[in-house]
Design an enzyme around this catalytic site. Sequence first.
Site, PDB file in Angstrom:
ATOM      1  N   CYS A  72      14.658 -40.157 -20.119  1.00 31.71           N
ATOM      2  CA  CYS A  72      15.913 -40.012 -20.875  1.00 31.71           C
ATOM      3  C   CYS A  72      15.975 -38.644 -21.551  1.00 31.71           C
ATOM      4  O   CYS A  72      17.045 -38.018 -21.611  1.00 31.71           O
ATOM      5  CB  CYS A  72      16.043 -41.100 -21.933  1.00 31.71           C
ATOM      6  SG  CYS A  72      16.064 -42.754 -21.233  1.00 31.71           S
TER       7      CYS A  72
ATOM      8  N   ARG B   6      20.628 -46.787 -16.211  1.00 32.54           N
ATOM      9  CA  ARG B   6      21.260 -45.452 -16.245  1.00 32.54           C
ATOM     10  C   ARG B   6      22.613 -45.519 -15.536  1.00 32.54           C
ATOM     11  O   ARG B   6      22.686 -45.357 -14.319  1.00 32.54           O
ATOM     12  CB  ARG B   6      20.343 -44.422 -15.566  1.00 32.54           C
ATOM     13  CG  ARG B   6      18.990 -44.336 -16.223  1.00 32.54           C
ATOM     14  CD  ARG B   6      18.096 -43.293 -15.585  1.00 32.54           C
ATOM     15  NE  ARG B   6      16.733 -43.525 -16.032  1.00 32.54           N
ATOM     16  CZ  ARG B   6      16.264 -43.177 -17.230  1.00 32.54           C
ATOM     17  NH1 ARG B   6      17.051 -42.571 -18.090  1.00 32.54           N
ATOM     18  NH2 ARG B   6      15.016 -43.439 -17.577  1.00 32.54           N
TER      19      ARG B   6
END
Lengths: 216, 84
Positions: free
Chosen positions: A53, A130
Site C-alpha cells: 500500500c 485493491r
Amino acid sequence: MEEVRQQVTRIPRIGEPSPPFEAVTTHGTLRLEDFKGSWLILFSHPADFTPVCTTEFIAFAQIYPELQKRGVELLGLSVDSVSSHIAWVRNIQEKTGIKIPFPIIADLNKEVSLAYGMIHPGQSKTETVRCVFIIDPNQIIRAILYYPLTTGRNMDEILRIIDALQTTDKHGVATPANWRPGDMVVVPPPNTVETAEERLKQGYECIDWYLCKKKL
Amino acid sequence: MLIGGKVMACISPEGKPTESGTKILQALQAGLKTPEEIAREAGLPLFRVRSGLRELAQAGLVTQDGDRYELSAQGVATLCAWSG
C-alpha cells in the site's frame, strides 16, 4: 464470515450511477457530490502502514499531477481511522519526501466499502481489496479494477484508462488493445449492410468492414 | 472543530478558519460567488471548496443564495478577527 458475505452481495457495475456517500476523510467530511464535474478515481487499499500500500500511495502521488492535467481527482479509502491515515501520510513524507496530496476516507464503519463491494471475504473479511472505481464527471461508473491484496496496481494502466475514456467521450471512438495516446483508434462498427458497404470506401485503415481504424 | 458531530476541515478546534477556510472566506469578500469562481480565485480544488462552503455555512460564516455564496456578518467578523 457468513454475515460479511451476505453484506457484500451487490457490487456497482459499469454504466451505473456511483453510490452516493458522505465520509470522514483526511481533508474533512466529503460527499460524492462534491466531486461532480470532475473525473474521480475512488480507490481502496487494505491497510495503512503496510508495504504494498505504501508503494501504491507513493505511485498515486507521483501520477497526481498528470491526473490533474486530465481533470481527475483521487480519493483513497481504507477501514483505518483518520488518525491512522494522518500518521501514515506524515510518515511517508518524512521517510520519502513525497507528500500525499489527495484525501483518504476513514471508512471505519465500512459504509462506503460495502456500497462499492470493496470487501471480498474470500481475501479478507476485515480489509478492503485493491479496488479502483473510475467515475466520470456525471458520476457514472466508467471502469472498475480489482486487484488482490498481494498485487500492487499499475499506474500506467490507470492513466491509460483515463486517456482512453476521455478520447472515447471526445471523439466517439473506441480504443484497441494496448492503445496509447497518439495511436490509431477504432471507428464504431456499422450496424446496417448499407453502412458496412460504405465504410470500406471512407478511407479508413480496415481489416474488414467491422474493424476499421483511423488517426485522430 | 466538530459541528453536528462532523470533522471540520475549514475551521480549527479553536474556531479559527484554517488556511483553506480563510482562502474561501477571502474569495467571498468581493461579494456573491459560485463554488467554481471561488475555486479559481482561491486556487483550491472544487471538491474542497464545496465541502468547505458546507462547513462554513454550518458554522454560520457564509450564507447561500441559489448557487452562489456570500459572507455572513459573522463571517466578516471572523475574517477580521483572525486575519488581524
